[in-house]
Every structure is written in C-alpha cells, then in structure tokens.
Scaffold this active site. Structure first.
Site, PDB file in Angstrom:
ATOM      1  N   GLU A  60       0.808  -1.221   0.000  1.00 41.05           N
ATOM      2  CA  GLU A  60       0.000   0.000   0.000  1.00 41.05           C
ATOM      3  C   GLU A  60       0.843   1.275   0.000  1.00 41.05           C
ATOM      4  O   GLU A  60       0.487   2.263  -0.655  1.00 41.05           O
ATOM      5  CB  GLU A  60      -0.959   0.006   1.199  1.00 41.05           C
ATOM      6  CG  GLU A  60      -2.119  -0.980   1.066  1.00 41.05           C
ATOM      7  CD  GLU A  60      -1.764  -2.397   1.503  1.00 41.05           C
ATOM      8  OE1 GLU A  60      -0.645  -2.604   2.007  1.00 41.05           O
ATOM      9  OE2 GLU A  60      -2.615  -3.297   1.338  1.00 41.05           O
ATOM     10  N   HIS A 129     -11.541  -4.456   8.771  1.00 41.34           N
ATOM     11  CA  HIS A 129     -12.277  -4.169   7.540  1.00 41.34           C
ATOM     12  C   HIS A 129     -13.453  -3.222   7.778  1.00 41.34           C
ATOM     13  O   HIS A 129     -14.258  -3.019   6.894  1.00 41.34           O
ATOM     14  CB  HIS A 129     -12.803  -5.472   6.911  1.00 41.34           C
ATOM     15  CG  HIS A 129     -11.723  -6.331   6.337  1.00 41.34           C
ATOM     16  ND1 HIS A 129     -10.728  -6.882   7.098  1.00 41.34           N
ATOM     17  CD2 HIS A 129     -11.472  -6.734   5.062  1.00 41.34           C
ATOM     18  CE1 HIS A 129      -9.930  -7.605   6.324  1.00 41.34           C
ATOM     19  NE2 HIS A 129     -10.350  -7.523   5.086  1.00 41.34           N
TER      20      HIS A 129
END
Lengths: 326, 359
Positions: A60, A129
């Site tokens: 990322e 999440h």
C-alpha cells in the site's frame, strides 16, 4: 436505463474518466483482471488494457508513493486501497508528499491523484475491515477527503475527485455499496466538492452526517416526522476542506443540531463541527449540540458490530431529547 | 540436504584509486583528462558551497544544513551521467547533483534558510524537490518512471538516498515493482557508512547494500563513491539499461561522510577522530586533482584561478540569498490547493493581518 448501485456508479465514473482523459490510470491490488474485491473496477481491464488498469504488488505504501510520482509526472492515477483498514501505510505518503508537493514547490509540481477505499462497518467483515478513520485524514492540510452517500453522488463526486488538480482521498461507505440502486445518468457531470448537500429540508433539527449514516438519518427523519418533528439532513460530503457555512446556516434555521458519525467519538470529525457551531453559531442554538457516534472502542468483530454502529434509533432519541429544551 | 550459498557476487567499479592512479582502462569520456575539468570544478563548487553553508548556519543566517563533505563525487558523478529529460529525486545531501542539474545556489540556500521558493527551481523543473523523510522518494521514482515509459519519453528516473534508507520497506517495495513492471529507474545509494549515529555494520547483516537488489530481480553493483569517473560511468551504464531495456539498477556508491550528519549533529559522540582522519586519504576532490596533475591537465595556477572563481560565485549567491525578501505570509495558503476552498479565506486574512501588525 437500469438503476445502479454505488459500486456500479463508481465503476461508471472510473470508465467515464478513463474514456475522457488518457492520462487517467487505475492501480491497486486485484483491480485488473479480477475487477477489484468489490468489483468496482470490473470490466475496466478488458476495456482499457493492462497499460492503464494496473495490478500492483501487495504494497500500500508503494501504491500511494507511485501515485505521487505518476501524478507529478503528468498522469492522473486513481488507486484503490482494498479496505480502509489497510490505508495506514499510505499516510506517510499522503502526509509527507501528496498533500505538500504543490506547496513545497510553489506550484511547480502537483499531485492530481485519487486514493479510493471502501470504509466503515455494517457488512460483518473480518477484523480491520470496518473502521471509519476519516478524521485522521481530514486532519491533513492540502488533502481533500470526500465521502459519497448515494450512487449518483458517488458518480459525480468521483469524477470531481479525478479531475481535481490536487490529491483526494475518496472513501466509499461499503454498507451502501449495494444497499440501494437509483438511476444515474452517465453524463460526465461532476458534483461540487468543498461543500455538502442539503438532502432533506426541515425546520426543527439539523442532522449533520456523512457516509452510511445518511441512510440512518433518513430513517430517523421519517420516524421523527410522524411525531411532528421535521429534520433537515446535511450530508457533509467533503470533510476536508469542510464548509462551515452550510452547517451554520442550517443550525441558524433549526436551532438544534445532532452530528452523526460512524467513527468513534473522541477526535472524530463531529468534534470539529461541534466546535465550529460553538464558535460561530452559539447564539442560534436552542439546545446543546449532540453527537451520535460509535463508542471509543476498537471496532468489535461481527457479533457485536450492530451494538457498535450508531443507528436510526439513537438519532431519533437524540433529536427528541433536543426538542425538550424549548 | 545440501545448503547452497546464493550467488551474490556484486561487481565493484573503480577507475582511479586514492592516489590518482588508473586501475583499469578509462571510459571514453575520461581518456582526455581535460574532459574531467568540469567534474572537478563541480566537486570543488560543492565543497566550497557546503563549507560556506555550514558557516552561515553557525552564524545564524541559515537553518539546519546537511553537508556532503567527502561525498561530492557521488552527487556530481550521478548528475553528470544524466540527461536533461531524466528526472532526479534527491534526498537532502545531493547538492552536488542538484547544482549540476541547474538548481541555483541561491535556491538551495533559500530552501535551507526556510523559504519554499527555493524548491521552485528555475531550471530542472521536472526534478523533485529535496526529500526529507528518508527513502520515501524511491516509490516516487517508480511512479515517475512509469509515467515516462507510458508517455514514450526516452528518459529514466534517478533516486538518490543514503545507506540508512536501504533499511526501509520503501526501498524494497520500489525495487520490487521496478523489476516486476520493468521500469526505467536507477537507485543510487550514497553509502557514507553512517545513518546519523548508526554504522553501516549495525544497519544490516547484508554484505553489501547493492545485493538487496537481487531479491527484487534487478541489477545491483558497487562503485567507488570517491571516484567520480567510476560513479559517472556506472550510472551512465545503468541509465542506458534503464532507458533502452527498462532494467533497473541499484548503484551503491561506497564513500564516507567526513563531517556531521547535519549541523544539528555532533559526530564525535559516536565515532573516533582516528576513523575520520583515516578516510581523508580517500576523499574524492584531491584524488581527481592528483589524477589530472599526473596527466598534466591541471596546474597550481589552474587551481588558484578555480578557487578564486568558485569563492566569488558562492559569495555572489550568498549575497543574493541574504538580500532576498521574506516570503509573504499569505503564501502559506496560496499553494496549498490549486482551487482553494472559501473556508480558508478567513484563516488567510487572519494570518496576513497578524503578520502585517507584527511587521
């Protein structure tokens, strides 16, 4: 034309941007042949090819850093971080470079880049999440933080984000990804950033919110209406730069304000809105400003998620409490 | 089971040794020693500029500054290998490279003196500004290289960072994608043996920093970072590979930091004078002068004239820096966004008014 949901609207906006501007590239993990884990980039790989729809390695920080380089060198990268829980490695690049490059070089170089990420809870996802950490990002000057709350706003705001000459973090409330569908015209018209949307007018209480809590606020407003309380709903939409005038104008009219966010309370963006009202709208208030937020805890795993997430019931309660003041 | 030692033979390139002797056939550009005069001049300029910048800091006229004393051949050699359309992504110790690329001394002084206008380069306008967070520019280089390749530009990105940066994940992530995507990048590591106070041997058990490239499937090699001919030649070859074959290279320039990390550091806290003195014998400026003198391409009169000229150039730049107006208070808002939000106008007015009241 068929009605589409928010994921499809994101896809439609991406396709439109890729079609209109050859400098737009889409990058991220699994965005290519797989079409993204939520299918937001479905079909783009076949339509626009592997030179523009780029499957990156699983890194990322790299995705954000490459986007800075690409953007400064003339491309318009639109990257996807699979979940907001994995956005943290990008913050180094967002804080140190993306948000500063224009300022650092007095406009010589800039970063027209977008990072998209699904955020928020409500879909019983695994750990990491379901977070709503938008306030962390909204604290970074030079960055825009934009959150849509419907398919049509996802389409128009994502186009605005991609066309903007500066970096935008575009957070998509995944609880709304497939929650409802509506007709979205693929007209290429962007919606305004740096201000919000008054989605429902009312004279009694302002419900100031964004993301998935817009839906809860509408449910609350319907209940309140049956009790003779008319709520005004403001979708803040762009958290940074925040438009205080819109909220202040509403509070001036209603005299009451409930700020609703899915993020935890302490240091949440609701604090900024509350402080703005305290500084500039105090004399309009008929009652204290109230916040409806998640508690200051780690997001629990799925079994307790519904206890953690704010809902219409809490909003109704908060608004009703405020009505008791006068 | 038979254990296998992986193949990690890292080539080491050197043309001119510490006493100015040629140790292998010189590359084409160096066969006429006159061609090396611009490199020598640039290294001397860098050295004098560094010295004067440190002096300005010590007398309260410049902020914290990172001298490149002893590493001038790295910056100059790298930049001399680049073409104009290549893109440099420097760390905070690459003044040798930046000056060669056309960034002015006044701009460098403005930056270190606390004025963003110093990064609005008059020349080299596609080069990146100085990158302070260590190693975060590696991934920018990968992004720039992707854009260059996509746009069909015959150019490469050159990221330069110190040995400390090779301990960061950013380094691996960027190397990895340049291998996987075949991106035209040269990663130059100025291995000056010290990440502030942490020595090279404490940073990693790897035998070389260049060998970290092996895991990413790109090329890696070492070069004598005090031999400007070797640096220029090695980086030139790496750039050729990058531009024409899209093969990335890590060039580890082995050198030594002869002074403090920055003016805010005191290197005597963590290394001995004996160690530093020993490294003075390898330093790059005297080495090249020795070579040019050995080859009758440089005289003491040349040296004297150059010293005079360089000192005067630096002095002129310093004067221009000292004479420059302070940036306007409102400028902190003016480049934050291309399209500034209305909501910032009040804050801007407040800052501008407050500055005017103070002024």
């Amino acid at each position: 034309m068929a009605e589409i949901n928010m994921v499809q609207a994101v896809n439609l906006a991406l396709a439109r941007a890729l079609e209109d501007d050859p400098s737009v590239v889409v990058l991220g993990e699994d965005v290519g042949i797989n079409g993204g884990v939520f299918r937001a980039t479905e079909g783009l790989y076949n339509r626009f090819g592997q030179d523009r729809i780029l499957d990156t390695p699983l890194a990322e920080a790299l995705i954000a850093g490459m986007s800075v380089g690409m953007a400064a060198a003339g491309l318009r990268p639109v990257s996807e971080i699979q979940f907001m829980g994995f956005i943290y490695p990008t913050i180094d690049q967002l804080e140190c470079h993306a948000s500063r490059l224009r300022n650092r070089t007095r406009g010589r170089l800039s970063c027209p880049m977008v990072i998209r990420a699904p955020y928020g809870g409500g879909v019983h996802a695994p750990e990491h999440h379901s977070e709503s950490r938008e306030a962390m990002l909204a604290h970074i000057p030079g960055l825009r933080v934009v959150i849509p709350s419907s398919p049509s706003r996802a389409y128009g705001l994502l186009l605005a984000a991609i066309r903007d000459p500066d970096p935008v973090v575009f957070l998509e409330p995944k609880k709304l990804y497939r929650a409802n569908a509506e007709h979205v015209e693929d007209d290429g018209i962007a919606l305004p950033m740096d201000t919000g949307f008054v989605l429902r007018e009312g004279d009694d209480v302002s419900l100031v919110t964004w993301g998935a809590m817009v839906q809860e606020s509408f449910a609350a407003a319907a209940t309140l209406s049956t009790r003779g309380i008319e709520a005004e709903i403001i979708d803040v939409s762009t958290l940074n730069p925040f438009d205080p005038e819109q909220v202040l104008a509403s509070v001036e009219k209603t005299g009451r304000c409930v700020i609703i966010h899915e993020a935890v309370r302490t240091g949440g963006f609701g604090s900024e809105i509350g402080a703005t009202i305290a500084e500039h709208g105090l004399m309009s208030l008929l009652a204290p400003v109230k916040r409806v937020t998640a508690p200051d805890t780690v997001v629990p795993l799925a079994k307790l998620e519904s206890c953690f997430m704010p809902g219409a019931d809490s909003i109704v309660q908060a608004a009703t409490d405020l009505m008791a003041y006068s | 089971m038979v254990s296998r030692e992986p193949e990690l033979e890292i080539p080491f390139h050197r043309f001119i040794d510490e006493v100015g002797q040629v140790v292998q056939k010189l590359p084409g550009f160096a066969t006429d020693p006159q061609n090396l005069v611009p490199l020598y001049r640039a290294m001397m300029l860098t050295r004098v500029f560094d010295e004067r910048a440190v002096g300005l800091q010590r007398t309260g006229r410049l902020g914290t500054y990172a001298s490149s004393l002893g590493q001038e051949a790295v910056g100059v050699g790298v930049a001399a290998a680049m073409r104009d359309q290549d893109v440099l992504l420097p760390s905070f110790r690459e003044q040798g490279a930046m000056l060669w690329r056309g960034v002015s001394m006044k701009e460098l002084l403005l930056y270190w003196g606390g004025d963003e206008r110093g990064s609005d380069f008059t020349k080299a306008r596609s080069d990146f500004p100085i990158c302070i967070p260590v190693g975060t520019q590696f991934s920018h280089a990968a992004g720039v290289a992707f854009a260059l390749k996509q746009q069909g530009v015959d150019a490469a990105a050159v990221a330069v960072a110190g040995d400390g940066a090779t301990s960061k994940g950013d380094f691996y992530e960027a190397m990895n994608i340049t291998g996987a995507w075949r991106l035209p990048v040269v990663f130059v590591i100025n291995n000056n043996q010290w990440a502030i106070s942490v020595s090279r041997t404490k940073q990693t058990a790897a035998r070389s920093l260049a060998q970290k490239s092996v895991a990413a499937g790109i090329l890696g090699l070492q070069v004598d970072g005090n031999d400007v001919v070797a640096v220029k030649q090695t980086v030139s070859e790496a750039l050729e590979r990058a531009r024409h074959s899209c093969v990335a290279t890590v060039v580890e320039a082995v050198t030594y930091r002869l002074t403090d990390h920055t003016t805010a550091d005191d290197a005597s806290r963590y290394r001995s004078d004996e160690e530093v003195s020993k490294h003075w014998q390898y330093e790059p400026v005297r080495r090249l002068r020795q070579f040019m003198e050995n080859n009758h391409a440089w005289s003491s009169a040349d040296e004297e004239a150059l010293q005079k000229q360089v000192a005067s150039e630096v002095e002129t730049a310093i004067q221009a820096y000292l004479d420059s107006d302070a940036p306007a208070a409102g400028s902190m808002f003016d480049y934050l966004y291309k399209n500034p939000p209305k909501s910032l106008a009040n804050q801007r007015d407040h800052i501008v008014t407050r500055a005017a009241d103070d002024g």
